[in-house]
Design an enzyme around this catalytic site. Structure first.
Site, mmCIF file in Angstrom:
data_model
loop_
_atom_site.group_PDB
_atom_site.id
_atom_site.type_symbol
_atom_site.label_atom_id
_atom_site.label_comp_id
_atom_site.label_asym_id
_atom_site.label_seq_id
_atom_site.Cartn_x
_atom_site.Cartn_y
_atom_site.Cartn_z
ATOM 1 N N GLY A 25 0.857 -1.177 0.000
ATOM 2 C CA GLY A 25 0.000 0.000 0.000
ATOM 3 C C GLY A 25 0.898 1.233 0.000
ATOM 4 O O GLY A 25 2.120 1.128 -0.077
ATOM 5 N N SER A 26 0.286 2.392 0.140
ATOM 6 C CA SER A 26 1.065 3.626 0.058
ATOM 7 C C SER A 26 2.116 3.712 1.162
ATOM 8 O O SER A 26 3.233 4.190 0.932
ATOM 9 C CB SER A 26 0.120 4.825 0.128
ATOM 10 N N GLU A 28 3.872 1.482 2.383
ATOM 11 C CA GLU A 28 4.977 0.534 2.207
ATOM 12 C C GLU A 28 5.914 0.932 1.069
ATOM 13 O O GLU A 28 7.035 0.417 0.973
ATOM 14 C CB GLU A 28 4.428 -0.877 1.929
ATOM 15 N N GLU A 47 -3.700 -10.355 1.454
ATOM 16 C CA GLU A 47 -2.697 -10.528 2.510
ATOM 17 C C GLU A 47 -2.732 -11.921 3.138
ATOM 18 O O GLU A 47 -1.703 -12.426 3.590
ATOM 19 C CB GLU A 47 -2.892 -9.464 3.586
ATOM 20 N N HIS A 70 0.334 -4.035 4.565
ATOM 21 C CA HIS A 70 -0.120 -2.647 4.490
ATOM 22 C C HIS A 70 -0.848 -2.235 5.765
ATOM 23 O O HIS A 70 -2.020 -2.566 5.978
ATOM 24 C CB HIS A 70 -1.041 -2.475 3.286
ATOM 25 N N HIS A 280 -8.342 -31.139 20.239
ATOM 26 C CA HIS A 280 -9.331 -30.440 19.432
ATOM 27 C C HIS A 280 -10.737 -30.811 19.903
ATOM 28 O O HIS A 280 -11.404 -30.023 20.552
ATOM 29 C CB HIS A 280 -9.142 -30.784 17.946
ATOM 30 N N GLY A 400 -5.578 -25.057 11.896
ATOM 31 C CA GLY A 400 -6.903 -25.393 11.398
ATOM 32 C C GLY A 400 -7.596 -24.264 10.667
ATOM 33 O O GLY A 400 -8.736 -24.411 10.236
#
Length: 526
Positions: A25-26, A28, A47, A70, A280, A400
């Site tokens: 993004g800007s 970065e 992402e 970002h 689990h 998971g």
């Protein structure tokens, strides 16, 4: 005086972090300016896919991977994928852009007023440097913390810092090295060796860290000297032992009562490279049978501290394996031949049973193929049919969280171009990381994706029965054609019908990514 950006680029280059997974993004862009030619930027379209690819890459290479996200929005998008990286103890170094320093307090757009707090408690370390001159040191700490903890780290950097002067002392960070040794001392080693040698019926439980640390073959040698049964720890994300070895008993069930039942009759359970245990399903009972002792050896101090039973030694499992192999120098009884693979089950109607798909993979793909698996409802079929005898052959979403399969497969293929890589993905999970197909096409990764389409969230259907809610909505996902989706991303695709057509497709060896869609019957994880 070098700029913060130039110094940090050199630091990353010296540390071997020259492959950058990102979606910029800007905030970065100033970090990405003037990247040296040795850097390789891998663009992901979401992402979550970015972190999944970096996770697979870091696991496959055994080295930390650099992720560029970002600000708060991009970091938030990545958090689901980050849970898998945390659970698999993957050393990711996540660098996120922040607004210029003067704009953070007024909460200008794209600012994050408490950036480190956003990623806690997931990451092992998170920070935002107090001033521009501290950025190189903080970045070095992020790298070293990721290596030492084997857990993702997070650094937020205001984008006006990258052009600032680094300061007189900053160059000292370039030559830093941080190491770790975890060999038991003489007394610890003696006590452990005595306990193992005195056991009448020892059992061995191996975690994913064994494969991550390159101890697959060493674990086999230890097991054959002990001569007792071997299990993989519950909720396994890597395979630490050949699954058709005569001593292997499979993956432990992820419930308290069935784990206890599995250990019945054993006086000692030695757990190497795993938490105790990652349960689990809620199946309560005794942790251990009467008269059974448990010893855990792990480098993860947190896993040792939180275990509810047994004793723990925080040490390098490799050093402990070496110690015990030397102690048990007699080779013991021959292990015998590897167990044969049963005939695959078949399904009624036009759909294939997942066992038929996995049998085709086993027979048609090279024996050193690395499989990234995210088809959770076919878990039992997978282990019935596969014959995995090489390190680094199996990757699974550690926490998971869906969305690891496709990006993880791309990352593994990028990290290990010397090995065939197959992503085995269900139609439910594929949607979470589908954009990774575009990255595979752009980098012409020779990846095979086998997509099992059953039109439902199969694992959830199994859980709905387990939890007594068979009428839960939202379990079916009809109308998806991934061949058309993949073609749109630039990946060649085909929909196969019968077993022979599938086998013929798998026998091909293209130098580009491909997707093979096959309709399968609904099965349960166990």
């Amino acid at each position: 005086m070098p700029s913060v950006r130039r110094l940090c680029h050199e630091l990353l280059e010296r540390q071997g972090l020259t492959t950058v997974f990102g979606n910029p993004g800007s905030n970065e862009l100033p970090f990405l300016a003037d990247l040296p030619d040795s850097f390789h930027y891998v663009l992901g379209l979401h992402e979550g896919a970015v972190v999944g690819m970096a996770d697979g890459y870091a696991q496959a290479t055994g080295r930390p991977a650099l992720v560029n996200l970002h600000a708060a929005s991009g970091s938030g998008n990545a958090m689901g994928a980050l849970t898998n990286a945390v659970a698999s103890r993957t050393p990711l170094v996540v660098v996120a852009g922040q607004q210029v320093r003067s704009a953070i307090g007024p909460e200008a757009n794209l600012s994050n007023v408490d950036a480190p707090a956003l990623m806690k408690p997931l990451v092992g370390w998170a920070a935002e440097p107090a001033c521009a001159e501290d950025v190189p040191r903080a970045l070095a700490q992020a790298v070293f913390e990721a290596e030492l903890q084997r857990r993702p780290t997070y650094l937020s950097v205001p984008y006006d810092d990258w052009a600032a002067d680094a300061g007189d002392n900053a160059l000292a960070v370039l030559d830093r090295r941080v190491g770790r040794a975890g060999v038991p001392d003489a007394e610890q080693g003696r006590r452990l060796a005595e306990q193992v040698a005195a056991a009448r019926r020892p059992a061995l439980v191996l975690g994913g860290d064994i494969d991550s640390a390159g101890l697959f073959d060493e674990a086999v040698r230890l097991a054959e000297r002990l001569g007792g049964p071997v299990w993989a720890a519950p909720s396994q994300f890597r395979l630490p032992f050949p699954n058709r070895h005569p001593l292997f008993r499979g993956v432990l069930p992820a419930g308290i009562a069935p784990v206890c039942e599995a250990f019945e009759g054993h006086d000692l359970v030695l757990v190497l490279g795993a938490p105790v245990f990652r349960y689990h399903e809620y199946l309560p009972g005794r942790y251990l049978p009467e008269g059974t002792r448990l010893i855990q050896v792990t480098e993860d101090a947190s896993a040792a501290a939180r275990a509810p039973m047994g004793e723990a030694l925080v040490a390098d499992p490799g050093a402990v394996i070496e110690l015990l192999v030397e102690l048990l120098d007699a080779p013991g009884e021959p292990a015998g031949a590897f167990r044969p693979v049963p005939e695959p089950a078949t399904a009624e109607g036009p759909r294939l049973h997942p066992e038929q798909v996995f049998a085709a993979l086993r027979d048609e793909m090279p024996e050193d193929t690395a499989y990234v698996v995210e088809s959770t409802s076919t878990n039992s079929s997978w282990w019935r049919q596969m014959d995995l005898r090489h390190p680094g052959s199996y990757y699974f979403p550690a926490a998971g969280g869906l969305g690891f399969g496709l990006p993880g497969a791309v990352g593994v293929a990028l990290g290990r171009p010397d090995r065939p890589v197959v992503g085995v993905v269900g139609d439910g999970s594929a949607n979470y990381g589908i954009t990774a197909l575009w990255t595979a096409a752009q980098h012409r990764v020779p990846l095979t994706v086998v997509l099992l389409r059953n039109g439902t969230y199969g694992a959830l259907r199994w859980f709905s029965g387990l939890l007594g809610v068979p009428d839960a909505p939202g379990l079916d996902i009809p109308g998806l054609d991934f061949t058309r989706v993949a073609e749109g991303y630039g990946v060649r695709s085909r929909h196969v019908g019968g077993v022979e057509e599938l086998r013929a497709a798998l026998a091909e060896r293209p130098d580009h990514p491909r997707l093979i869609q096959v309709d399968t019957a609904l099965t349960t994880p166990s």
